[in-house]
Design an enzyme around this catalytic site. Structure first.
Site, PDB file in Angstrom:
ATOM      1  N   LYS A  30       0.837  -1.219  -0.073  1.00  0.00           N
ATOM      2  CA  LYS A  30       0.041  -0.012  -0.001  1.00  0.00           C
ATOM      3  C   LYS A  30       1.013   1.232   0.100  1.00  0.00           C
ATOM      4  CE  LYS A  30      -4.445  -1.613   1.202  1.00  0.00           C
ATOM      5  NZ  LYS A  30      -5.877  -1.456   1.846  1.00  0.00           N
TER       6      LYS A  30
ATOM      7  N   LYS B 157      -4.198 -10.166  -6.097  1.00  0.00           N
ATOM      8  CA  LYS B 157      -5.375 -10.497  -5.543  1.00  0.00           C
ATOM      9  C   LYS B 157      -6.569  -9.462  -6.078  1.00  0.00           C
ATOM     10  CE  LYS B 157      -6.495  -7.905  -1.228  1.00  0.00           C
ATOM     11  NZ  LYS B 157      -6.635  -7.604   0.026  1.00  0.00           N
TER      12      LYS B 157
ATOM     13  N   LYS C  98     -10.693  -3.950  -4.450  1.00  0.00           N
ATOM     14  CA  LYS C  98     -11.478  -2.891  -4.875  1.00  0.00           C
ATOM     15  C   LYS C  98     -10.896  -1.745  -5.713  1.00  0.00           C
ATOM     16  CE  LYS C  98     -12.944  -2.604  -0.054  1.00  0.00           C
ATOM     17  NZ  LYS C  98     -12.143  -2.862   1.094  1.00  0.00           N
TER      18      LYS C  98
HETATM   19  N1  AQP Z   1      -9.373 -11.113  -3.180  1.00  0.00           N
HETATM   20  C1  AQP Z   1      -9.570 -11.613  -2.121  1.00  0.00           C
HETATM   21  N2  AQP Z   1      -9.673 -12.867  -1.989  1.00  0.00           N
HETATM   22  C2  AQP Z   1      -9.997 -13.404  -0.586  1.00  0.00           C
HETATM   23  N3  AQP Z   1     -10.439 -12.589   0.421  1.00  0.00           N
HETATM   24  C3  AQP Z   1     -10.143 -11.243   0.478  1.00  0.00           C
HETATM   25  N4  AQP Z   1     -10.674 -10.257   1.115  1.00  0.00           N
HETATM   26  C4  AQP Z   1     -10.400  -9.158   0.478  1.00  0.00           C
HETATM   27  N5  AQP Z   1      -9.813  -9.406  -0.911  1.00  0.00           N
HETATM   28  C5  AQP Z   1     -10.099 -10.810  -0.945  1.00  0.00           C
HETATM   29  C6  AQP Z   1     -10.897 -10.450   2.663  1.00  0.00           C
HETATM   30  O1  AQP Z   1     -12.033  -9.463   2.862  1.00  0.00           O
HETATM   31  C7  AQP Z   1     -11.767  -9.008   4.158  1.00  0.00           C
HETATM   32  C8  AQP Z   1     -12.064  -7.521   3.566  1.00  0.00           C
HETATM   33  O2  AQP Z   1     -10.978  -6.870   3.419  1.00  0.00           O
HETATM   34  P1  AQP Z   1     -10.872  -5.182   3.473  1.00  0.00           P
HETATM   35  O3  AQP Z   1     -11.762  -4.762   2.435  1.00  0.00           O
HETATM   36  O4  AQP Z   1     -11.073  -4.909   4.773  1.00  0.00           O
HETATM   37  O5  AQP Z   1      -9.317  -4.854   3.131  1.00  0.00           O
HETATM   38  P2  AQP Z   1      -8.623  -5.149   1.965  1.00  0.00           P
HETATM   39  O6  AQP Z   1      -8.192  -6.629   2.006  1.00  0.00           O
HETATM   40  O7  AQP Z   1      -7.352  -4.094   1.970  1.00  0.00           O
HETATM   41  O8  AQP Z   1      -9.407  -4.954   0.494  1.00  0.00           O
HETATM   42  P3  AQP Z   1      -8.893  -4.568  -0.841  1.00  0.00           P
HETATM   43  O9  AQP Z   1     -10.163  -4.917  -1.666  1.00  0.00           O
HETATM   44  O10 AQP Z   1      -7.671  -5.184  -1.264  1.00  0.00           O
HETATM   45  O11 AQP Z   1      -8.781  -3.062  -0.614  1.00  0.00           O
HETATM   46  P4  AQP Z   1      -7.886  -2.052  -1.548  1.00  0.00           P
HETATM   47  O12 AQP Z   1      -8.071  -2.131  -3.025  1.00  0.00           O
HETATM   48  O13 AQP Z   1      -8.180  -0.725  -0.809  1.00  0.00           O
HETATM   49  O14 AQP Z   1      -6.521  -2.554  -1.130  1.00  0.00           O
HETATM   50  C9  AQP Z   1     -10.571  -9.448   4.629  1.00  0.00           C
HETATM   51  O15 AQP Z   1     -11.006 -10.343   5.454  1.00  0.00           O
HETATM   52  C10 AQP Z   1      -9.816 -10.051   3.459  1.00  0.00           C
HETATM   53  O16 AQP Z   1      -9.143 -11.043   3.725  1.00  0.00           O
END
Ligand code: AQP
Length: 333
Positions: free
Chosen positions: A117, A199, A202
């Site tokens: 990040k 992965k 969002k």
């Molecule tokens: N691709 C994924 N596969 C499996 N599990 C996932 N999680 C997120 N992406 C995947 C799980 O969902 C929960 C929420 O995550 P979060 O939204 O709080 O944070 P994040 O992982 O930082 O989400 P993003 O989508 O990756 O956000 P950005 O794009 O802002 O970096 C967690 O339990 C995570 O494991």
């Protein structure tokens, strides 16, 4: 003795930093849903975490409410679990400070999510982004959670949380329950549709399917999903990451095993396979989207849910924080 007295506790949360995605659904929410009868569950919308990167204030407010509607539409039941917004329970930030004073700079420097990040947001690497895992540890430890249902990407943070708790307990006696990560067998790591090395997240809209996407958008995203130059639908994440990711999604969405899915599409081209995966996801998300839209038209109901959730969460959080204050040597208030 009441049933809840013997139930183990679960804590988990998702950031309202964007739409809920197929990744967060498969990695977390689906599992949350399955656990709510068996465990004493506390599920949160982690808005304090969301501001570790810049957010638009009006959009953040809207997303918090939308996320609550989606939690409910996914089947989370406020009668069975506590649903609340993190910033409504100030004990999270308070405990985070105390735990931060028991966390090493070197430990936080090793977190892969921080490394990723801070590259993505190179112009705004805040102290909050760096200490994010400490706040996450506070979230979990405040509720004395036994387990944390998360996707595989969060395993390192839960391990750090255990290390912090263990260290704290070592100094002050038994204060915190040590939590275990609960990672689903299928769907633990959903990959981006247009770049299966990353992965699904969002911040990558085309590679990502959202819970509230319209059916035609879901179909289009799956049609364009990256596969490989072969033609066989076979699970092999090393050699065929795109196809294997689609197989995992299909399996999780349809309830069939990966082997059954391989057999179903044997001898068929990728076109047929990708359409079928898209259709399975459209059908999985249709009732969730419709119910979310219905709930969003009743803001007073949603406000009632998160207010009541915060009250219930606070009752637990205050107990833990008081104990922590006593242990570290603060005068009682
Ligand atoms: N691709 C994924 N596969 C499996 N599990 C996932 N999680 C997120 N992406 C995947 C799980 O969902 C929960 C929420 O995550 P979060 O939204 O709080 O944070 P994040 O992982 O930082 O989400 P993003 O989508 O990756 O956000 P950005 O794009 O802002 O970096 C967690 O339990 C995570 O494991």
């Amino acid at each position: 003795m009441g049933d809840t007295a013997v139930k183990k506790r679960i804590f988990s949360g998702i950031q309202p930093s964007g739409e809920l995605t197929l990744g967060s659904y498969m990695g977390a929410i689906r599992n949350w849903n399955a656990l709510q009868s068996e465990y004493d569950c506390v599920y949160c919308i982690v808005d304090l975490h969301a501001i570790t990167v810049r957010q638009d204030p009006a959009q953040l407010r809207r997303r918090c409410l939308t996320q609550l509607a989606q939690y409910l539409a996914c089947g989370l039941d406020p009668e069975k679990c506590i649903l609340f917004v993190q910033s409504h329970v100030p004990e999270h930030a308070e405990l985070s400070w105390i735990l931060g004073c028991h966390t090493q700079f070197g430990e936080l420097s090793r977190m892969t999510q921080f490394k990723q990040k801070s590259q993505q947001h190179a112009d705004n690497i805040t102290a909050g982004l760096f200490t994010y895992p400490v706040l996450m540890a506070a979230d979990i430890l405040l509720y004395q959670a036994d387990a944390v249902p998360v996707g595989a990407d969060q395993k390192q943070h839960v391990e750090l949380c255990r290390d912090i708790a263990q260290r704290f307990n070592g100094v002050y006696g038994d204060v915190f329950t040590l939590p275990e990560p609960l990672i689903p067998k299928v769907g633990a790591r959903i990959m981006s549709l247009n770049n299966p090395a990353n992965k699904m997240s969002k911040s990558d809209p085309e590679g990502c399917v959202n819970l509230l996407d319209k059916p035609e958008d879901i179909r289009r995203k799956f049609k364009r999903a990256v596969t490989d130059s072969e033609t066989s639908v076979r699970y092999d994440p090393e050699a065929k990451p795109g196809v294997s990711n689609l197989l995992s999604i299909y399996s999780a969405a349809s309830g069939k095993s990966v082997a059954e899915a391989e057999a179903e599409f044997s001898g068929q081209g990728y076109g047929v396979f990708k359409n079928a995966v898209g259709e399975a996801v459209v059908e999985l998300f249709r009732p969730i989207r419709e119910e979310s839209e219905r709930l969003l038209s009743d803001k007073a109901y949603l406000e009632g849910i998160y207010r009541q959730g915060a009250e219930r969460a606070r009752a637990v959080a205050i107990r833990t924080l008081r104990k922590v204050h006593r242990k570290v040597g603060f005068l009682s208030r």
